[in-house]
Write a protein that holds these residues in place. Structure first.
Motif, PDB file in Angstrom:
ATOM      1  N   LEU A 411      27.931  -2.652   1.931  1.00 57.21           N
ATOM      2  CA  LEU A 411      27.059  -2.342   0.810  1.00 57.21           C
ATOM      3  C   LEU A 411      25.713  -1.896   1.370  1.00 57.21           C
ATOM      4  O   LEU A 411      25.118  -2.588   2.208  1.00 57.21           O
ATOM      5  N   VAL A 412      25.250  -0.730   0.920  1.00 56.61           N
ATOM      6  CA  VAL A 412      24.017  -0.146   1.449  1.00 56.61           C
ATOM      7  C   VAL A 412      23.083   0.132   0.273  1.00 56.61           C
ATOM      8  O   VAL A 412      23.500   0.719  -0.741  1.00 56.61           O
ATOM      9  N   PHE A 413      21.840  -0.274   0.435  1.00 54.65           N
ATOM     10  CA  PHE A 413      20.810   0.035  -0.551  1.00 54.65           C
ATOM     11  C   PHE A 413      19.768   0.919   0.122  1.00 54.65           C
ATOM     12  O   PHE A 413      19.193   0.563   1.154  1.00 54.65           O
ATOM     13  N   LEU A 414      19.545   2.109  -0.497  1.00 55.37           N
ATOM     14  CA  LEU A 414      18.591   3.085   0.032  1.00 55.37           C
ATOM     15  C   LEU A 414      17.344   3.081  -0.837  1.00 55.37           C
ATOM     16  O   LEU A 414      17.428   3.139  -2.065  1.00 55.37           O
ATOM     17  N   LEU A 415      16.196   3.007  -0.185  1.00 52.35           N
ATOM     18  CA  LEU A 415      14.923   3.033  -0.908  1.00 52.35           C
ATOM     19  C   LEU A 415      13.936   3.868  -0.088  1.00 52.35           C
ATOM     20  O   LEU A 415      13.451   3.431   0.959  1.00 52.35           O
ATOM     21  N   ARG A 416      13.659   5.105  -0.566  1.00 51.15           N
ATOM     22  CA  ARG A 416      12.727   5.987   0.123  1.00 51.15           C
ATOM     23  C   ARG A 416      11.398   5.965  -0.622  1.00 51.15           C
ATOM     24  O   ARG A 416      11.317   6.285  -1.802  1.00 51.15           O
ATOM     25  N   ARG A 417      10.333   5.605   0.060  1.00 51.19           N
ATOM     26  CA  ARG A 417       9.015   5.554  -0.555  1.00 51.19           C
ATOM     27  C   ARG A 417       8.355   6.933  -0.514  1.00 51.19           C
ATOM     28  O   ARG A 417       8.755   7.819   0.236  1.00 51.19           O
ATOM     29  N   ASP A 418       7.318   7.111  -1.306  1.00 49.24           N
ATOM     30  CA  ASP A 418       6.585   8.378  -1.347  1.00 49.24           C
ATOM     31  C   ASP A 418       5.457   8.382  -0.316  1.00 49.24           C
ATOM     32  O   ASP A 418       4.952   7.342   0.090  1.00 49.24           O
ATOM     33  N   PHE A 419       5.052   9.606   0.082  1.00 47.13           N
ATOM     34  CA  PHE A 419       3.938   9.747   1.015  1.00 47.13           C
ATOM     35  C   PHE A 419       2.624   9.282   0.410  1.00 47.13           C
ATOM     36  O   PHE A 419       1.642   9.057   1.102  1.00 47.13           O
ATOM     37  N   THR A 420       2.595   9.161  -0.895  1.00 50.62           N
ATOM     38  CA  THR A 420       1.350   8.722  -1.541  1.00 50.62           C
ATOM     39  C   THR A 420       0.985   7.297  -1.177  1.00 50.62           C
ATOM     40  O   THR A 420      -0.168   6.893  -1.332  1.00 50.62           O
ATOM     41  N   GLN A 421       1.959   6.534  -0.674  1.00 51.00           N
ATOM     42  CA  GLN A 421       1.686   5.145  -0.341  1.00 51.00           C
ATOM     43  C   GLN A 421       1.249   4.993   1.115  1.00 51.00           C
ATOM     44  O   GLN A 421       0.178   4.497   1.405  1.00 51.00           O
ATOM     45  N   VAL A 422       2.063   5.432   2.037  1.00 48.69           N
ATOM     46  CA  VAL A 422       1.713   5.305   3.444  1.00 48.69           C
ATOM     47  C   VAL A 422       2.496   6.344   4.238  1.00 48.69           C
ATOM     48  O   VAL A 422       3.634   6.666   3.890  1.00 48.69           O
ATOM     49  N   ASP A 423       1.893   6.872   5.273  1.00 47.67           N
ATOM     50  CA  ASP A 423       2.515   7.932   6.065  1.00 47.67           C
ATOM     51  C   ASP A 423       2.987   7.364   7.395  1.00 47.67           C
ATOM     52  O   ASP A 423       2.555   7.786   8.454  1.00 47.67           O
ATOM     53  N   THR A 424       3.852   6.378   7.352  1.00 49.63           N
ATOM     54  CA  THR A 424       4.421   5.780   8.559  1.00 49.63           C
ATOM     55  C   THR A 424       5.892   5.464   8.324  1.00 49.63           C
ATOM     56  O   THR A 424       6.363   5.472   7.196  1.00 49.63           O
ATOM     57  N   PHE A 425       6.588   5.182   9.425  1.00 54.58           N
ATOM     58  CA  PHE A 425       7.974   4.765   9.325  1.00 54.58           C
ATOM     59  C   PHE A 425       8.032   3.456   8.525  1.00 54.58           C
ATOM     60  O   PHE A 425       7.291   2.517   8.816  1.00 54.58           O
ATOM     61  N   ARG A 426       8.966   3.391   7.575  1.00 53.38           N
ATOM     62  CA  ARG A 426       9.101   2.191   6.773  1.00 53.38           C
ATOM     63  C   ARG A 426      10.593   1.893   6.572  1.00 53.38           C
ATOM     64  O   ARG A 426      11.433   2.799   6.666  1.00 53.38           O
ATOM     65  N   VAL A 468      18.809  -2.983   9.213  1.00 54.80           N
ATOM     66  CA  VAL A 468      17.769  -2.299   8.447  1.00 54.80           C
ATOM     67  C   VAL A 468      17.321  -1.098   9.263  1.00 54.80           C
ATOM     68  O   VAL A 468      16.924  -1.240  10.432  1.00 54.80           O
ATOM     69  N   THR A 469      17.411   0.089   8.668  1.00 49.33           N
ATOM     70  CA  THR A 469      16.977   1.311   9.353  1.00 49.33           C
ATOM     71  C   THR A 469      15.718   1.844   8.689  1.00 49.33           C
ATOM     72  O   THR A 469      15.535   1.729   7.473  1.00 49.33           O
ATOM     73  N   ASP A 470      14.865   2.438   9.515  1.00 52.26           N
ATOM     74  CA  ASP A 470      13.593   2.967   9.032  1.00 52.26           C
ATOM     75  C   ASP A 470      13.689   4.477   8.845  1.00 52.26           C
ATOM     76  O   ASP A 470      14.539   5.160   9.430  1.00 52.26           O
TER      77      ASP A 470
END
Length: 915
Positions: A411-426, A468-470
């Motif tokens: 089971l995999v959950f993908l969550l991609r954040r926006d650049f508006t929050q932070v510009d680093t690997f997360r 957990v992958t960034d």
């Protein structure tokens, strides 16, 4: 004449002197005697013989005559003199002796002489001699068995040295006649033998399949060869070879709905064949995967269940029951026809787009995704991704913003954040590898996001991701996104937009909720148990699996007998619930000593009495057009009633062919009611259905609104549904364009398992206020009549005069009718204006209004239009700022995209409106 010497003596002078007899010696006997007497005689045989001697012999009386005396009152024996000269005597019994009463006698005997003369003076007694007498037995009794019958049980396939022992007794007193010297089986052709001690054994191995029971007769002999008068029956049961396992359980347990809990195994016990045990571990499993999510209890929608369990509001049900306002699931395949549970089956080619107005827009770093899922192994060595939930770009690109999918039983959950929050690997992908994902069983999954951490709960048990992958955040863009269920939408980078990464499995209750709410993990029990404190036990989260472990076999048996099945639903799904009991036994110093076979049983849930939900009320609603133009609109279902009844069969109706049963009204919950617009959909810029939010306060209800209708949903009572639906209103700012609207109301219990009748309502707008002015146009005489009246040369004929008179009379009648209609219309307008400040109450019988097609004069029509404009201005002035603020809090339940044409249409007057 002979005379005595005494008489002659004096006369003759002669005297005769007699010599006195002297008793000098006592009789003599032996000092002791031993005797034997037989039960059927009275003579005692003594040793030595009974003889009395006297040295005074042969002196008469002193030595010749004797007697034998036995001291004591009531002596059983007596001495008899056989020869007075020789002193020979005999010992005799005064009556018959009984060896069974007394075997031996001991007493004293003496010999007496007769003294010195006939008078018995100076009697001499011998010394006292002791006599011991033994009573000889006679074989007068036959053997008798101690028990009226004997029973024993043997196990097949074994040779026993002794199966059981029979015993007979004899009442005779002697060992010879009282002992049993022989037993015998008198039944012929039996595989049994008996020895002299009464032990019965089998002469060959017995078979349970060949014969389960043997009945034999046994007799006995004593050592005097006297046979028992009556034999004894012996019953020997043959049992199958001892096989460890559960005994005393029924394969089927019937459960009647509404009876609470019922014990499943009230007489069951574990047979271990006598082996010493160190621990017993028993698992009772209620296999309910064939009826959906388990337990046959969660058949309401997931959102309704969360409300019932006290979960916080705000969750969005992405897989609701198909309805007027939730039509995006109508194309999906449901499994509710088999088990009455709201289940959606995905076979790798079904998917659904979630409407934009449904998708929660305020997902931040904390939100929760929950769903029931049943999934099996994916086909092929390298399976493709199977998407449960996906939020991707609608056009141009193919970026996945967040998604939940299965890949190779992970089971995999993908969550991609926006650049508006932070510009680093997360952290971007969270992986879990669990057996539950591909075991083809129902499990409840909750993904709790507290970014950057994500926790998975499966059936209430916590699992952290093993991987957990960034990734980089997503670049901002103005591309709209599309939320889908069952696949992922690929709107860009392809020639034709399409679904991809289809899911294969079953889903139910898929919800997404901003924030955090741990209570959504709650489940419902199926099994109950009152367990001993000496046992260790564990329930799975759904309480469909119970594990018990203990060291004492009796405690385990007692605990299993207390396990009960419970189904608290008022209308449970009838049919089979399979049960399985598995057991592991450990012995001292060994891992496993015996194997206990699993047992399978079923709980048969009987068919409940099905309810019939009936909706009644006025089927036509006729209102002046001004009522629909009002800000609050007109109530559609003012006199609505919802009732439910079941057919009960009793002793009287069962015998009556014409009466199948008795209707009995019952109270139960509903889970949704749909108001469907029949015909053309509502025009958002012109008309709408409205419902104040305050109508839902204090109830487990929510509502959705669209141009195709309104849906009120949630598990609540029929009375609460009545209260809410009665407050649904229809508003139309241009009622003149629509003369009639039709609505259909249906209600449901258990996600459509039981549905009501289709209640149809026809709504008409009365336009009498606009039709009345047109009547006055006919008041003026016709043009041809004016022409003829002013012509100087025209001589009217008799026919012409008659026609003119008739027309004049007709015109007079029409003028009078128009005048009365005008007065009536003025009264109706005044009543309508005053009625806006009271609660709307109307009688359907009082709405018969006749519309006259005549028109009134233009001047009167213009005056009425001016009055209507003044009334509208006064209405606007009556709306206070306080009421405007309240109306913002109590927003109408409708689509966000709906726009009202006036400020008045956005607020409801809180006063009561009466028509």
């Amino acid at each position: 004449m002979r005379m005595s010497a005494r008489s002659l003596g004096p006369r003759l002078g002669l005297f005769l002197k007699v010599k006195p007899r002297v008793n000098k010696h006592k009789p003599w006997i032996e000092t002791s005697y031993h005797g034997v007497i037989t039960e059927d005689t009275d003579v005692v045989l003594l040793d030595p013989p009974l003889v009395a001697l006297d040295k005074d012999a042969p002196v008469p009386y002193a030595g010749e005559k004797f007697s034998f005396k036995i001291p004591g009152v009531g002596a059983l024996f007596k001495g008899v003199v056989l020869n007075g000269t020789s002193g020979e005597g005999q010992l005799r019994a005064r009556g018959l002796v009984d060896c069974e009463l007394q075997k031996e006698y001991t007493f004293i005997i003496q010999a007496h002489d007769c003294g010195s003369g006939p008078g018995g003076a100076e009697v001499k007694k011998s010394h006292k001699a002791v006599v011991h007498i033994q009573v000889n037995d006679v074989n007068e009794f036959a053997p008798v068995f101690r028990e009226p019958e004997y029973r024993a049980a043997v196990t097949e396939g074994k040779i026993y040295d002794s199966i059981l022992q029979v015993e007979a007794t004899d009442q005779d007193c002697s060992p010879q006649y009282s002992q049993i010297c022989n037993y015998q089986i008198t039944t012929t052709s039996t595989p049994f033998a008996i020895d002299r001690n009464g032990n019965i054994r089998n002469t060959e191995k017995l078979s349970y399949d060949r014969q389960q029971q043997y009945d034999v007769q046994v007799t006995a002999w004593d050592c005097g060869q006297k046979r028992a008068l009556r034999g004894v029956p012996v019953r020997i049961d043959v049992k199958p070879a001892c096989k460890p396992g559960w005994q005393g359980w029924n394969e089927r347990v019937d459960y009647e709905p509404g009876t609470g809990s019922k014990q499943l195994f009230p007489k069951m016990h574990l047979e271990t064949c006598g082996g010493p045990l160190s621990s017993v571990r028993t698992t009772v499993e209620l296999q309910t995967s064939h009826i959906g999510k388990g337990c046959d209890r969660e058949t309401y929608s997931e959102k309704s269940l969360q409300k019932l369990c006290g979960a916080s509001s705000g969750s969005t049900d992405l897989l609701p029951a198909p309805g007027a306002a939730t039509n995006w699931t109508a194309s999906l395949v449901t499994d509710s026809g088999r088990d009455s549970d709201l289940i959606f089956k995905f076979a790798g080619r079904q998917a659904a787009k979630i409407p934009d107005w449904v998708v929660p827009q305020n997902l931040t770093d904390q939100f929760t995704v929950a769903t029931w899922m049943r999934h099996g192994p994916s086909p092929g060595p390298r399976a493709e991704k199977e998407t449960l939930l996906c939020n991707s770009d609608k056009t141009e690109m193919n970026r996945h913003h967040y998604s939940l999918y299965v890949h190779n039983c992970r089971l995999v959950f993908l969550l991609r954040r926006d650049f508006t929050q932070v510009d680093t690997f997360r952290p971007a992908e969270f992986h879990w590898k669990l057996e539950q994902i591909c075991d083809e069983e129902w499990h409840y999954y909750v993904i709790n996001v507290e970014f950057p951490g994500v926790t998975l709960y499966v059936d209430g048990v916590t699992y952290d991701p093993y991987l957990v992958t960034d990734d980089w955040p997503i670049h901002p863009s103005q591309i709209d996104v599309q939320l889908t269920v069952g696949a992922c939408w690929q709107g860009g980078e392809v020639t034709k937009p399409r679904f991809t990464q289809y899911f294969r499995g079953s889903l139910s209750g898929l919800t997404i909720r901003p924030g955090q709410d741990r209570r959504v993990r709650r489940s419902f029990p199926c099994l109950q148990a009152l367990l001993d404190k000496n046992l260790k036990f564990h329930f799975n989260p759904a309480q469909s699996v119970l594990v018990m472990e203990g060291e004492d076999l009796e405690n385990t048996n007692a605990a299993v007998r207390k396990v009960s099945y419970i189904n608290s639903r008022q209308f449970p799904t009838s049919g089979v619930r399979r049960l399985r009991i598995s057991t592991a036994v450990q012995c001292f110093g060994e891992d496993t000593c015996i194997t206990i076979p699993d047992i399978d049983a079923v709980v048969m849930v009987l068919q409940p009495s099905e309810p019939r939900i009936t909706i009644t009320g006025a089927e036509r609603l006729n209102r002046p057009a001004s009522d629909f133009r009002a800000p609050a609109g007109a109530a559609l279902f003012k006199d609505l009633h919802i009732v439910s009844a079941v057919t009960r069969a009793d002793a009287t109706t069962l015998h009556a062919a014409r009466r199948p049963g008795v209707q009995e009204e019952i109270i139960h919950n509903l889970d949704y009611c749909d108001i469907l617009v029949l015909g053309e959909e509502l025009r958002p810029e012109q008309e709408s259905l409205q419902l104040k939010r305050s109508a839902l306060l204090g109830k487990h209800l929510d509502a959705t609104n669209s141009t195709s209708g309104m849906s009120v949903y949630g598990v609540d009572s029929m009375s609460n549904y009545e209260q809410v639906i009665r407050q649904v209103r229809y508003s139309n700012v241009l009622p003149g364009q629509i003369t009639e609207r039709r609505f259909r109301l249906t209600c449901s219990e258990l996600n459509g398992r039981y549905t009501s009748n289709e209640f149809n309502l026809e709504v008409s707008a009365l336009h009498s206020a606009e039709a009345a002015p047109r009547v006055n146009h006919l008041v003026a005489p016709p043009q041809y009549m004016q022409t003829h009246s002013h012509s100087p040369s025209a001589a009217p004929s008799a026919a012409t005069v008659a026609i003119v008179m008739c027309i004049a009379a007709l015109v007079a009648v029409m003028v009078l009718g128009v005048y009365r209609i005008h007065l009536t219309h003025q009264q109706e307008v005044k009543l309508a204006e005053t009625a806006r400040d009271a609660e709307e109450t109307w009688d359907d019988s009082a709405l018969t209004i006749t519309v006259n097609p005549m028109e009134v004069g233009e001047e009167e029509a213009s005056e009425e239009e001016e009055e209507d404009e003044e009334d509208d201005e006064e209405e606007d002035d009556d709306i206070t700022s306080a009421e405007s603020d309240d109306s913002e809090d109590e927003a109408d339940v409708q689509l966000p995209r709906m726009q009202r044409q006036s400020k008045r249409g956005q607020n409801w007057d809180k006063t009561t409106i009466s028509y």
